[in-house]
Design a protein around this motif. Structure first.
Motif, short mmCIF file in Angstrom:
data_model
loop_
_atom_site.label_atom_id
_atom_site.label_comp_id
_atom_site.label_asym_id
_atom_site.label_seq_id
_atom_site.Cartn_x
_atom_site.Cartn_y
_atom_site.Cartn_z
N ARG A 59 22.89 0.18 14.64
CA ARG A 59 22.91 -0.03 13.19
C ARG A 59 22.22 -1.34 12.83
N ALA A 60 22.41 -2.36 13.68
CA ALA A 60 21.79 -3.66 13.40
C ALA A 60 20.27 -3.56 13.43
N TYR A 61 19.73 -2.82 14.39
CA TYR A 61 18.27 -2.71 14.49
C TYR A 61 17.70 -1.83 13.38
N ILE A 62 18.46 -0.84 12.93
CA ILE A 62 18.02 -0.05 11.78
C ILE A 62 18.00 -0.92 10.53
N THR A 63 19.01 -1.78 10.39
CA THR A 63 19.05 -2.70 9.26
C THR A 63 17.85 -3.64 9.27
N LEU A 64 17.42 -4.04 10.48
CA LEU A 64 16.25 -4.91 10.61
C LEU A 64 15.01 -4.29 9.98
N LEU A 65 14.91 -2.97 10.01
CA LEU A 65 13.74 -2.28 9.46
C LEU A 65 13.68 -2.37 7.94
N ARG A 66 14.81 -2.65 7.31
CA ARG A 66 14.95 -2.65 5.84
C ARG A 66 14.39 -1.36 5.24
N PRO A 67 14.97 -0.23 5.59
CA PRO A 67 14.44 1.05 5.09
C PRO A 67 14.44 1.17 3.57
N ALA A 68 15.35 0.45 2.90
CA ALA A 68 15.36 0.51 1.43
C ALA A 68 14.06 -0.05 0.85
N GLN A 69 13.42 -1.00 1.58
CA GLN A 69 12.19 -1.59 1.10
C GLN A 69 10.99 -0.64 1.22
N TRP A 70 11.18 0.46 1.95
CA TRP A 70 10.09 1.44 2.06
C TRP A 70 9.77 2.06 0.71
N LEU A 71 10.69 1.90 -0.24
CA LEU A 71 10.45 2.40 -1.59
C LEU A 71 9.16 1.82 -2.17
N LYS A 72 8.84 0.59 -1.78
CA LYS A 72 7.60 -0.05 -2.27
C LYS A 72 6.36 0.71 -1.82
N ASN A 73 6.45 1.36 -0.67
CA ASN A 73 5.28 2.05 -0.12
C ASN A 73 4.94 3.33 -0.89
N LEU A 74 5.85 3.75 -1.79
CA LEU A 74 5.53 4.89 -2.65
C LEU A 74 4.40 4.54 -3.63
N MET A 75 4.03 3.25 -3.68
CA MET A 75 2.89 2.83 -4.49
C MET A 75 1.62 3.59 -4.05
N LEU A 76 1.59 4.04 -2.81
CA LEU A 76 0.46 4.82 -2.31
C LEU A 76 0.23 6.08 -3.14
N PHE A 77 1.32 6.63 -3.69
CA PHE A 77 1.24 7.89 -4.42
C PHE A 77 0.98 7.69 -5.91
N PHE A 78 0.94 6.44 -6.37
CA PHE A 78 0.70 6.19 -7.79
C PHE A 78 -0.66 6.71 -8.25
N PRO A 79 -1.75 6.47 -7.51
CA PRO A 79 -3.06 6.96 -7.99
C PRO A 79 -3.11 8.47 -8.19
N PRO A 80 -2.67 9.29 -7.22
CA PRO A 80 -2.73 10.74 -7.48
C PRO A 80 -1.70 11.19 -8.51
N PHE A 81 -0.53 10.53 -8.55
CA PHE A 81 0.50 10.91 -9.51
C PHE A 81 0.03 10.67 -10.93
N LEU A 82 -0.48 9.46 -11.20
CA LEU A 82 -0.95 9.13 -12.53
C LEU A 82 -2.30 9.77 -12.85
N GLY A 83 -3.02 10.17 -11.80
CA GLY A 83 -4.30 10.83 -12.01
C GLY A 83 -4.20 12.33 -12.15
N GLY A 84 -2.98 12.87 -12.10
CA GLY A 84 -2.78 14.30 -12.28
C GLY A 84 -3.18 15.14 -11.08
N GLN A 85 -3.26 14.54 -9.89
CA GLN A 85 -3.72 15.26 -8.70
C GLN A 85 -2.66 15.40 -7.62
N LEU A 86 -1.44 14.96 -7.91
CA LEU A 86 -0.42 14.96 -6.86
C LEU A 86 -0.04 16.36 -6.42
#
Length: 280
Positions: free
Chosen positions: A2-29
């Motif tokens: 559990r400690a090593y999983i916490t180290l990964l900070r999986p909740a912060q992966w939410l920021k990586n959804l920024m990758l999908f902003f261009p197709p989402f806002l561009g109507g191509q998702l």
């Protein structure tokens, strides 16, 4: 484990959804194959960003002991060993770069730039006032540009400016929250906080928040007029975040979004409004 999983900070992966902003806002998702195309790039950024979080925790393990929350993290609390954390960071980095190279050379270049900014921030730049805010913003912008490359969507200049100003706004709010929470001990945890005069961070937060709202309004007006109805919702979200920061609650953007019972519904409604406006 559990400690090593916490180290990964999986909740912060939410920021990586920024990758999908261009197709989402561009109507191509929803174009066939688009979502599948984004899996490898998303995992690549998740692995590389997590390796950066582990490295940052390793370097800050002494300073984190002076923070009421961060001292409970796996490394400063002793739940995860330094050796185990180093091995984990190396494995994550290798996996992330391997996935990134399988996407495209341009995407790999963005990923390496992100890694370079992360390493520079962890080793030196986080100690310099203002520079640390721009490093955090650069991470969001590189994700945005990488998403445009993966999905072959051109990034609007107004969207670029909106993301830049919003990331400055959020990172400033996080710094201000640390400054208010730690008081005189703030310098022991983050030495660059001593260089910010009283009221300076508040000024940057208000200025960047207002500018982000204007650039987003311009983006909606120029690119898709029906999105203009989401501007009041964004305004409400900015005001709510400022209220959280000024009330002494966590200024971490991810934590604020996931745990605030007002911001989370606002975020969901914004996604729904944008999806309805673009796709229906």
């Amino acid at each position: 484990m559990r400690a090593y999983i916490t180290l990964l900070r999986p909740a912060q992966w939410l920021k990586n959804l920024m990758l999908f902003f261009p197709p989402f806002l561009g109507g191509q998702l929803l174009v066939q194959g688009q979502l599948a195309r984004g899996i490898a790039p998303l995992l690549a950024f998740c692995f590389v960003s997590s390796s950066g979080y582990v490295l940052n925790d390793l370097l800050d393990r002494e300073r984190d002991l002076s923070h009421p929350r961060k001292k409970l993290r796996p490394i400063p609390s002793g739940m995860a060993s330094v050796t185990g954390a180093v091995v984990l960071a190396v494995l994550l980095l290798a996996a992330g770069l391997a996935l990134g190279s399988s996407c495209s050379m341009v995407f790999l270049a963005f990923l390496l730039c992100y890694l370079g900014v992360t390493l520079s921030y962890s080793f030196a730049l986080k100690s310099y006032p203002i520079v640390d805010l721009f490093c955090i913003s650069a991470g969001f912008l590189l994700r945005l540009q990488a998403g445009g490359e993966v999905f072959h969507v051109e990034i609007s200049p107004w969207l670029f400016m909106s993301v830049f100003l919003l990331s400055i706004f959020l990172s400033t709010g996080k710094r201000l929250c640390e400054y208010c929470l730690l008081g005189e001990k703030a310098v022991e945890h983050r030495e660059n906080l001593v260089h910010y005069p009283q009221g300076y961070l508040e000024g940057i937060m208000y200025m960047s928040g207002g500018a982000a709202l204007v650039t987003y309004a311009m983006y909606t007006t120029i690119n898709r007029t029906t999105l203009i109805y989401s501007v009041p919702l964004c305004c409400f979200g900015l005001f709510r975040y400022i209220l959280r920061v000024q009330s002494g609650k966590s200024g971490d953007p991810t934590e604020s979004l996931l745990k605030d019972l007002v911001l989370l519904p606002v975020g969901i409604v914004w996604v729904a409004m944008v999806a309805w406006s673009i796709y229906w």
